[in-house]
Scaffold this motif. Sequence first.
Motif, PDB file in Angstrom:
ATOM      1  N   ALA A 254       0.836  -1.203   0.000  1.00 63.02           N
ATOM      2  CA  ALA A 254       0.000   0.000   0.000  1.00 63.02           C
ATOM      3  C   ALA A 254       0.871   1.254   0.000  1.00 63.02           C
ATOM      4  CB  ALA A 254      -0.929  -0.013   1.209  1.00 63.02           C
ATOM      5  N   ASN A 255       1.987   1.198   0.700  1.00 61.48           N
ATOM      6  CA  ASN A 255       2.883   2.354   0.756  1.00 61.48           C
ATOM      7  C   ASN A 255       3.499   2.644  -0.600  1.00 61.48           C
ATOM      8  OD1 ASN A 255       3.740   4.400   2.427  1.00 61.48           O
ATOM      9  ND2 ASN A 255       5.572   3.337   3.129  1.00 61.48           N
ATOM     10  N   VAL A 256       3.802   1.602  -1.350  1.00 63.31           N
ATOM     11  CA  VAL A 256       4.312   1.794  -2.709  1.00 63.31           C
ATOM     12  C   VAL A 256       3.268   2.514  -3.557  1.00 63.31           C
ATOM     13  CG1 VAL A 256       5.024   0.607  -4.832  1.00 63.31           C
ATOM     14  CG2 VAL A 256       5.850  -0.200  -2.609  1.00 63.31           C
ATOM     15  N   VAL A 257       2.018   2.070  -3.443  1.00 61.93           N
ATOM     16  CA  VAL A 257       0.934   2.701  -4.200  1.00 61.93           C
ATOM     17  C   VAL A 257       0.755   4.154  -3.764  1.00 61.93           C
ATOM     18  CG1 VAL A 257      -1.542   2.621  -4.692  1.00 61.93           C
ATOM     19  CG2 VAL A 257      -0.225   0.494  -4.599  1.00 61.93           C
ATOM     20  N   CYS A 258       0.842   4.395  -2.461  1.00 61.74           N
ATOM     21  CA  CYS A 258       0.717   5.757  -1.937  1.00 61.74           C
ATOM     22  C   CYS A 258       1.755   6.696  -2.548  1.00 61.74           C
ATOM     23  CB  CYS A 258       0.878   5.756  -0.412  1.00 61.74           C
ATOM     24  SG  CYS A 258      -0.672   5.605   0.489  1.00 61.74           S
ATOM     25  N   ARG A 259       2.948   6.197  -2.688  1.00 61.61           N
ATOM     26  CA  ARG A 259       4.026   7.040  -3.233  1.00 61.61           C
ATOM     27  C   ARG A 259       3.845   7.287  -4.726  1.00 61.61           C
ATOM     28  NH1 ARG A 259       8.109   3.448   0.080  1.00 61.61           N
ATOM     29  NH2 ARG A 259       8.207   4.596   2.044  1.00 61.61           N
ATOM     30  N   ARG A 260       3.179   6.364  -5.402  1.00 66.16           N
ATOM     31  CA  ARG A 260       3.003   6.497  -6.841  1.00 66.16           C
ATOM     32  C   ARG A 260       1.825   7.387  -7.222  1.00 66.16           C
ATOM     33  NH1 ARG A 260       3.362   0.168  -8.828  1.00 66.16           N
ATOM     34  NH2 ARG A 260       5.584  -0.217  -8.372  1.00 66.16           N
ATOM     35  N   ARG A 261       0.800   7.421  -6.351  1.00 67.59           N
ATOM     36  CA  ARG A 261      -0.403   8.149  -6.730  1.00 67.59           C
ATOM     37  C   ARG A 261      -1.058   8.782  -5.511  1.00 67.59           C
ATOM     38  NH1 ARG A 261      -3.428   3.845  -9.933  1.00 67.59           N
ATOM     39  NH2 ARG A 261      -5.081   5.416 -10.070  1.00 67.59           N
ATOM     40  N   SER A 262      -1.785   9.861  -5.755  1.00 69.02           N
ATOM     41  CA  SER A 262      -2.393  10.611  -4.652  1.00 69.02           C
ATOM     42  C   SER A 262      -3.897  10.411  -4.560  1.00 69.02           C
ATOM     43  CB  SER A 262      -2.100  12.108  -4.821  1.00 69.02           C
ATOM     44  OG  SER A 262      -2.634  12.577  -6.059  1.00 69.02           O
ATOM     45  N   ASP A 263      -4.461   9.580  -5.440  1.00 69.73           N
ATOM     46  CA  ASP A 263      -5.923   9.463  -5.504  1.00 69.73           C
ATOM     47  C   ASP A 263      -6.440   8.201  -4.822  1.00 69.73           C
ATOM     48  OD1 ASP A 263      -4.912   7.608  -7.285  1.00 69.73           O
ATOM     49  OD2 ASP A 263      -6.483   7.941  -8.794  1.00 69.73           O
ATOM     50  N   VAL A 264      -5.747   7.697  -3.812  1.00 73.60           N
ATOM     51  CA  VAL A 264      -6.174   6.461  -3.157  1.00 73.60           C
ATOM     52  C   VAL A 264      -6.041   6.597  -1.649  1.00 73.60           C
ATOM     53  CG1 VAL A 264      -3.867   5.448  -3.414  1.00 73.60           C
ATOM     54  CG2 VAL A 264      -5.825   3.947  -3.037  1.00 73.60           C
ATOM     55  N   VAL A 265      -7.015   6.028  -0.929  1.00 74.34           N
ATOM     56  CA  VAL A 265      -6.959   5.921   0.530  1.00 74.34           C
ATOM     57  C   VAL A 265      -7.213   4.463   0.899  1.00 74.34           C
ATOM     58  CG1 VAL A 265      -7.629   8.297   1.027  1.00 74.34           C
ATOM     59  CG2 VAL A 265      -9.398   6.538   0.762  1.00 74.34           C
ATOM     60  N   PHE A 266      -6.809   4.125   2.120  1.00 71.45           N
ATOM     61  CA  PHE A 266      -6.875   2.738   2.562  1.00 71.45           C
ATOM     62  C   PHE A 266      -7.654   2.637   3.879  1.00 71.45           C
ATOM     63  CE2 PHE A 266      -3.130   3.418   0.044  1.00 71.45           C
ATOM     64  CZ  PHE A 266      -3.073   2.318  -0.798  1.00 71.45           C
ATOM     65  N   ALA A 267      -8.596   1.722   3.928  1.00 69.98           N
ATOM     66  CA  ALA A 267      -9.320   1.427   5.163  1.00 69.98           C
ATOM     67  C   ALA A 267      -8.832   0.089   5.691  1.00 69.98           C
ATOM     68  CB  ALA A 267     -10.829   1.380   4.925  1.00 69.98           C
ATOM     69  N   VAL A 268      -8.313   0.085   6.912  1.00 68.33           N
ATOM     70  CA  VAL A 268      -7.755  -1.118   7.532  1.00 68.33           C
ATOM     71  C   VAL A 268      -8.648  -1.484   8.721  1.00 68.33           C
ATOM     72  CG1 VAL A 268      -5.737  -2.157   8.608  1.00 68.33           C
ATOM     73  CG2 VAL A 268      -5.446  -0.419   6.823  1.00 68.33           C
ATOM     74  N   VAL A 269      -9.292  -2.640   8.644  1.00 67.43           N
ATOM     75  CA  VAL A 269     -10.264  -3.077   9.642  1.00 67.43           C
ATOM     76  C   VAL A 269      -9.671  -4.203  10.474  1.00 67.43           C
ATOM     77  CG1 VAL A 269     -12.594  -3.977  10.027  1.00 67.43           C
ATOM     78  CG2 VAL A 269     -12.154  -2.451   8.089  1.00 67.43           C
ATOM     79  N   GLY A 270      -9.773  -4.099  11.783  1.00 67.13           N
ATOM     80  CA  GLY A 270      -9.305  -5.159  12.673  1.00 67.13           C
ATOM     81  C   GLY A 270      -8.708  -4.585  13.940  1.00 67.13           C
ATOM     82  N   ASP A 271      -8.425  -5.464  14.872  1.00 67.75           N
ATOM     83  CA  ASP A 271      -7.870  -5.052  16.155  1.00 67.75           C
ATOM     84  C   ASP A 271      -6.343  -5.028  16.104  1.00 67.75           C
ATOM     85  OD1 ASP A 271     -10.343  -4.795  17.348  1.00 67.75           O
ATOM     86  OD2 ASP A 271     -10.372  -6.864  18.076  1.00 67.75           O
ATOM     87  N   ASP A 272      -5.775  -4.152  16.898  1.00 69.27           N
ATOM     88  CA  ASP A 272      -4.319  -4.091  17.041  1.00 69.27           C
ATOM     89  C   ASP A 272      -3.894  -5.154  18.047  1.00 69.27           C
ATOM     90  OD1 ASP A 272      -1.682  -3.398  17.053  1.00 69.27           O
ATOM     91  OD2 ASP A 272      -1.948  -1.501  18.142  1.00 69.27           O
ATOM     92  N   ARG A 273      -4.064  -6.411  17.626  1.00 68.63           N
ATOM     93  CA  ARG A 273      -3.767  -7.554  18.490  1.00 68.63           C
ATOM     94  C   ARG A 273      -3.136  -8.662  17.681  1.00 68.63           C
ATOM     95  NH1 ARG A 273      -8.877  -9.628  21.640  1.00 68.63           N
ATOM     96  NH2 ARG A 273      -7.268 -11.071  22.387  1.00 68.63           N
ATOM     97  N   ILE A 274      -2.440  -9.545  18.373  1.00 66.07           N
ATOM     98  CA  ILE A 274      -1.870 -10.741  17.768  1.00 66.07           C
ATOM     99  C   ILE A 274      -2.673 -11.937  18.272  1.00 66.07           C
ATOM    100  CG2 ILE A 274       0.178 -12.217  17.578  1.00 66.07           C
ATOM    101  CD1 ILE A 274       1.841  -9.651  18.171  1.00 66.07           C
ATOM    102  N   PHE A 275      -3.374 -12.603  17.373  1.00 63.76           N
ATOM    103  CA  PHE A 275      -4.183 -13.760  17.739  1.00 63.76           C
ATOM    104  C   PHE A 275      -3.458 -15.071  17.464  1.00 63.76           C
ATOM    105  CE2 PHE A 275      -7.359 -10.446  17.200  1.00 63.76           C
ATOM    106  CZ  PHE A 275      -8.230 -10.681  18.268  1.00 63.76           C
ATOM    107  N   TYR A 276      -2.630 -15.099  16.433  1.00 66.29           N
ATOM    108  CA  TYR A 276      -1.963 -16.332  16.027  1.00 66.29           C
ATOM    109  C   TYR A 276      -0.453 -16.098  15.944  1.00 66.29           C
ATOM    110  CZ  TYR A 276      -6.718 -17.323  14.310  1.00 66.29           C
ATOM    111  OH  TYR A 276      -8.070 -17.485  14.193  1.00 66.29           O
ATOM    112  N   GLY A 277       0.286 -17.151  16.150  1.00 71.19           N
ATOM    113  CA  GLY A 277       1.714 -17.097  15.897  1.00 71.19           C
ATOM    114  C   GLY A 277       2.510 -16.370  16.963  1.00 71.19           C
ATOM    115  N   GLY A 278       3.802 -16.200  16.660  1.00 71.92           N
ATOM    116  CA  GLY A 278       4.730 -15.645  17.643  1.00 71.92           C
ATOM    117  C   GLY A 278       5.280 -14.289  17.263  1.00 71.92           C
ATOM    118  N   ASP A 279       4.436 -13.419  16.705  1.00 68.87           N
ATOM    119  CA  ASP A 279       4.909 -12.099  16.283  1.00 68.87           C
ATOM    120  C   ASP A 279       5.531 -11.304  17.420  1.00 68.87           C
ATOM    121  OD1 ASP A 279       3.992 -12.690  13.784  1.00 68.87           O
ATOM    122  OD2 ASP A 279       2.227 -11.408  13.868  1.00 68.87           O
ATOM    123  N   ALA A 280       5.001 -11.488  18.630  1.00 64.42           N
ATOM    124  CA  ALA A 280       5.491 -10.710  19.777  1.00 64.42           C
ATOM    125  C   ALA A 280       6.974 -10.960  20.050  1.00 64.42           C
ATOM    126  CB  ALA A 280       4.665 -11.028  21.022  1.00 64.42           C
TER     127      ALA A 280
END
Length: 437
Positions: A254-280
């Motif tokens: 998405a960041n690559v697209v943001c840098r290339r063009r100014s006519d797009v926005v992004f909606a990100v849905v979900g919790d700021d949590r880790i449910f699976y795996g060992g990301d922490a």
Amino acid sequence: MPEMRDRESFNRLKLHSHVVGEAMHVLFVHQNFPAQFGHIASYLVKAHGFRCTFVSQLPPGVADGVERVQYVVRGGATESTHYCSRSVESAVWHSHAVFEALKARPDIRPDLVVGHSGYLSTAFLRELYDCPIVNYFEYFYHTTGSDMDFRPEFPNPEINRLRAHTRNTVLLLDLECCDLGYSPTAWQRDRLPWAYRSKVRAIFDGVDTALWHPRVGTPRQFGKWAVPDGTKLVTYVSRGMESIRGFDVFMRAANVVCRRRSDVVFAVVGDDRIFYGGDAEFTGGRSFKEWVLASESFDLSRFHFTGTLPPALLAELFSATDLHVYLTVPFVLSWSLMNALACGATVLASDTAPVREMIRDGVNGLLTDFFDIEAMADRMEEVLDQPSDYRHLGKNGAEMIRESYSLEACLPRMVHLYQDAVTVRAVRTRDSSGTSQ
């Protein structure tokens, strides 16, 4: 509610009630309510007069005609329990709690038990009920060719690979004890051991297309946030922001697209949590979202982080988006993908095994290499250049859901499974009696 497509099979199922003339009684077992069983339980009660009981950890009560029985866990794994056996220890406590709660209710005499195998096992219920048991098998762990080794930049420690084998214990017990089982997708079913696979069918939970359907003319305003006129909308939805669902990969593309063009926005849905795996283990005490946002410079005015949205609002978002991005490693397929397809969204998804079961590239969606950020950004831009050229993919996706994965399509298959479990149990009991004589 959907009509039964094979009423003869359904009527045969009713004949197996313990008491002639009484309604068939199905007992559902799951840690949560309604979980995967809510739709089928409500369907059986409302459409066909079944008695349905649901045992879970939620307080007792009645919902949609389904009686809810509570079980209370008295113990579980602790830090002194071996790391590899903690899930087994906790499952035993849950399973025993279910057994005790139902033992205290002698009025509950089910004709069929349907249980989710994972947090607990239905095997103990064999000591209470002489009836067929159907189990829902969601995920069987493998240490290679799986979520555990798909992302080498987030390596699993050795102890996690050892633990994966014991995490399968409950599923193996239920695979042995059940009469029949099912998994929501063929890919998930085919992760199970070959010796048991013939007992398990692929039947999806069912998408409620009365809720998840295209909403033509939906205004692109969600609460206080509105998509500016002339601006393209890209959406990403996940229960939690974590590596297993490619949150970091999406943000970088998405960041690559943001840098290339100014006519797009992004909606990100979900919790700021880790449910699976060992990301922490890799974030230095930060959430995975925080860790990703600190990894490079983002114009956060172009990203709208919504948190979790109520289903009706999420359906509107899916209907309004120009492009929905769904990423996953080889793991349990998310309901959000199916719901996005049902709403007619143009979907760009990772070219991974569980996704390929649902999406055919260029037919009902688009596929992209999970790891190729530039290629992913290029495909996003192709759609954003002319969104109307890709809307037929969304229409095809919605049609696929209606025909093959809607409640109307899936619930009759579920009842056929129940009928076959009754038949299998009856044959097994008859053969066993004949052998003993």
